[in-house]
Design a protein around this motif. Structure first.
Motif, mmCIF file in Angstrom:
data_model
loop_
_atom_site.group_PDB
_atom_site.id
_atom_site.type_symbol
_atom_site.label_atom_id
_atom_site.label_comp_id
_atom_site.label_asym_id
_atom_site.label_seq_id
_atom_site.Cartn_x
_atom_site.Cartn_y
_atom_site.Cartn_z
ATOM 1 N N MET A 275 35.294 -35.905 18.622
ATOM 2 C CA MET A 275 36.239 -36.048 17.520
ATOM 3 C C MET A 275 35.706 -35.313 16.299
ATOM 4 N N THR A 276 36.557 -34.517 15.680
ATOM 5 C CA THR A 276 36.132 -33.806 14.487
ATOM 6 C C THR A 276 36.559 -34.563 13.246
ATOM 7 N N SER A 277 35.752 -34.447 12.226
ATOM 8 C CA SER A 277 36.074 -35.077 10.952
ATOM 9 C C SER A 277 37.131 -34.249 10.238
ATOM 10 N N PRO A 278 38.019 -34.887 9.487
ATOM 11 C CA PRO A 278 38.974 -34.102 8.703
ATOM 12 C C PRO A 278 38.305 -33.251 7.642
ATOM 13 N N VAL A 279 37.200 -33.726 7.062
ATOM 14 C CA VAL A 279 36.413 -32.928 6.120
ATOM 15 C C VAL A 279 35.341 -32.203 6.932
ATOM 16 N N GLN A 280 35.245 -30.887 6.759
ATOM 17 C CA GLN A 280 34.301 -30.111 7.562
ATOM 18 C C GLN A 280 33.435 -29.228 6.696
ATOM 19 N N ARG A 281 32.140 -29.175 7.081
ATOM 20 C CA ARG A 281 31.217 -28.220 6.468
ATOM 21 C C ARG A 281 31.288 -26.925 7.275
ATOM 22 N N ILE A 282 31.495 -25.810 6.590
ATOM 23 C CA ILE A 282 31.614 -24.511 7.231
ATOM 24 C C ILE A 282 30.385 -23.687 6.866
ATOM 25 N N ARG A 283 29.748 -23.082 7.873
ATOM 26 C CA ARG A 283 28.550 -22.273 7.640
ATOM 27 C C ARG A 283 28.809 -20.835 8.113
ATOM 28 N N PRO A 284 29.412 -20.010 7.282
ATOM 29 C CA PRO A 284 29.647 -18.623 7.690
ATOM 30 C C PRO A 284 28.330 -17.895 7.985
ATOM 31 N N ARG A 285 28.349 -17.084 9.013
ATOM 32 C CA ARG A 285 27.162 -16.321 9.385
ATOM 33 C C ARG A 285 27.013 -15.120 8.451
ATOM 34 N N ARG A 286 25.780 -14.875 8.018
ATOM 35 C CA ARG A 286 25.482 -13.708 7.199
ATOM 36 C C ARG A 286 24.770 -12.662 8.045
ATOM 37 N N HIS A 287 25.235 -11.426 7.926
ATOM 38 C CA HIS A 287 24.642 -10.311 8.653
ATOM 39 C C HIS A 287 23.894 -9.465 7.628
ATOM 40 N N GLY A 288 22.571 -9.452 7.734
ATOM 41 C CA GLY A 288 21.767 -8.804 6.708
ATOM 42 C C GLY A 288 20.996 -7.593 7.205
ATOM 43 N N ALA B 161 18.464 -4.104 5.128
ATOM 44 C CA ALA B 161 17.707 -3.743 3.926
ATOM 45 C C ALA B 161 18.574 -3.669 2.681
ATOM 46 N N ARG B 162 19.874 -3.473 2.854
ATOM 47 C CA ARG B 162 20.776 -3.358 1.701
ATOM 48 C C ARG B 162 21.175 -4.711 1.134
ATOM 49 N N GLY B 163 21.092 -5.763 1.953
ATOM 50 C CA GLY B 163 21.582 -7.085 1.554
ATOM 51 C C GLY B 163 22.235 -7.762 2.738
ATOM 52 N N TRP B 164 23.407 -8.353 2.542
ATOM 53 C CA TRP B 164 24.083 -9.033 3.644
ATOM 54 C C TRP B 164 25.591 -8.940 3.495
ATOM 55 N N PHE B 165 26.289 -9.255 4.582
ATOM 56 C CA PHE B 165 27.743 -9.320 4.633
ATOM 57 C C PHE B 165 28.120 -10.618 5.323
ATOM 58 N N THR B 166 29.185 -11.273 4.835
ATOM 59 C CA THR B 166 29.672 -12.488 5.479
ATOM 60 C C THR B 166 31.187 -12.540 5.402
ATOM 61 N N GLY C 135 25.459 -20.333 1.040
ATOM 62 C CA GLY C 135 26.741 -19.784 1.472
ATOM 63 C C GLY C 135 27.659 -20.756 2.182
ATOM 64 N N GLU C 136 27.327 -22.043 2.182
ATOM 65 C CA GLU C 136 28.141 -23.025 2.894
ATOM 66 C C GLU C 136 29.423 -23.325 2.129
ATOM 67 N N GLN C 137 30.429 -23.819 2.872
ATOM 68 C CA GLN C 137 31.722 -24.168 2.303
ATOM 69 C C GLN C 137 32.094 -25.577 2.762
ATOM 70 N N LEU C 138 32.987 -26.210 2.012
ATOM 71 C CA LEU C 138 33.517 -27.505 2.416
ATOM 72 C C LEU C 138 35.032 -27.390 2.493
ATOM 73 N N PHE C 139 35.574 -27.778 3.672
ATOM 74 C CA PHE C 139 37.021 -27.852 3.831
ATOM 75 C C PHE C 139 37.446 -29.295 3.573
ATOM 76 N N ILE C 140 38.359 -29.463 2.618
ATOM 77 C CA ILE C 140 38.818 -30.788 2.196
ATOM 78 C C ILE C 140 40.323 -30.840 2.381
#
Length: 200
Positions: free
Chosen positions: A14-27, A29-34, A115-120
């Motif tokens: 069962m999933t919670s209605p409120v969810q923590r989202i962890r987008p992956r970062r691709h890094g 030498a220049r930095g990262w993209f998500t 970089g985490e997000q919360l879906f409410i």
């Protein structure tokens, strides 16, 4: 009320209605993209709303508290929240009528670094506390702002364990300083059968 930091006896998977989202970062030498939002990826998580408005706030003093806010039907708002500068403690409170977790809350630290997000989803009051100066927060909403449907509850009325230094009172707007308590709130939000679970 209590923070949900324990195991429930609800059905596995069962999933919670409120969810923590962890987008992956691709890094490199220049930095990262998500990728912070993708309709198909979110639909696979059970998040199928359409976002129609983006909001961006700057809170200059540390320990600024914004909340706890919601819009009532028929103009309820799902929200996808992230912090793009600084750190915040982001909170969702279950205010769905008949929910076994009514008045319970979950919270997570969101930061530019993690970089985490919360879906409410609709049916939850939302608020956040900044943990350092000059925090910027952006969030997507599934409906536009509707002043006539704007609502809120008191930030200190549901037992949220805000990470405030001892003796510190948060910076509040006049409106947020006068929100009514949850006790006695006649909720227009219906329970959908999914109790609030601890954040994964």
């Amino acid at each position: 009320m209590i923070a949900l930091e324990f195991k429930h006896g609800y059905a596995a998977g069962m999933t919670s209605p409120v969810q923590r989202i962890r987008p992956r970062r691709h890094g490199d030498a220049r930095g990262w993209f998500t990728e912070t939002y993708n309709r198909d990826t979110f639909a696979a998580l059970g998040i199928a709303c359409t976002f129609v408005q983006d909001n961006h706030s700057l809170s200059v003093p540390a320990y600024t508290l914004r909340g706890l806010h919601f819009q009532v039907p028929p103009r309820g708002q799902d929200k996808l929240v992230r912090c793009i500068r600084g750190r915040i403690f982001d909170v969702a409170v279950d205010i769905r009528r008949g929910s076994p977790t009514f008045g319970h809350w979950v919270g997570a630290e969101l930061s530019a670094e993690n970089g985490e997000q919360l879906f409410i989803p609709i049916g939850f009051a939302h608020g956040f506390l900044t943990l350092e100066p000059d925090c910027e927060v952006v969030y997507k909403c599934s409906d536009t702002y509707a002043p006539a449907q704007d609502g809120g509850i008191a930030w200190d009325g549901v037992g949220i364990d805000w990470p405030l230094p001892l003796g510190t009172r948060p910076e509040l707007s006049p409106k947020d300083g006068m929100q009514p308590p949850l006790a006695g709130f006649d909720s227009p939000f219906a329970y959908d059968g999914r109790p609030l679970l601890p954040l994964a």
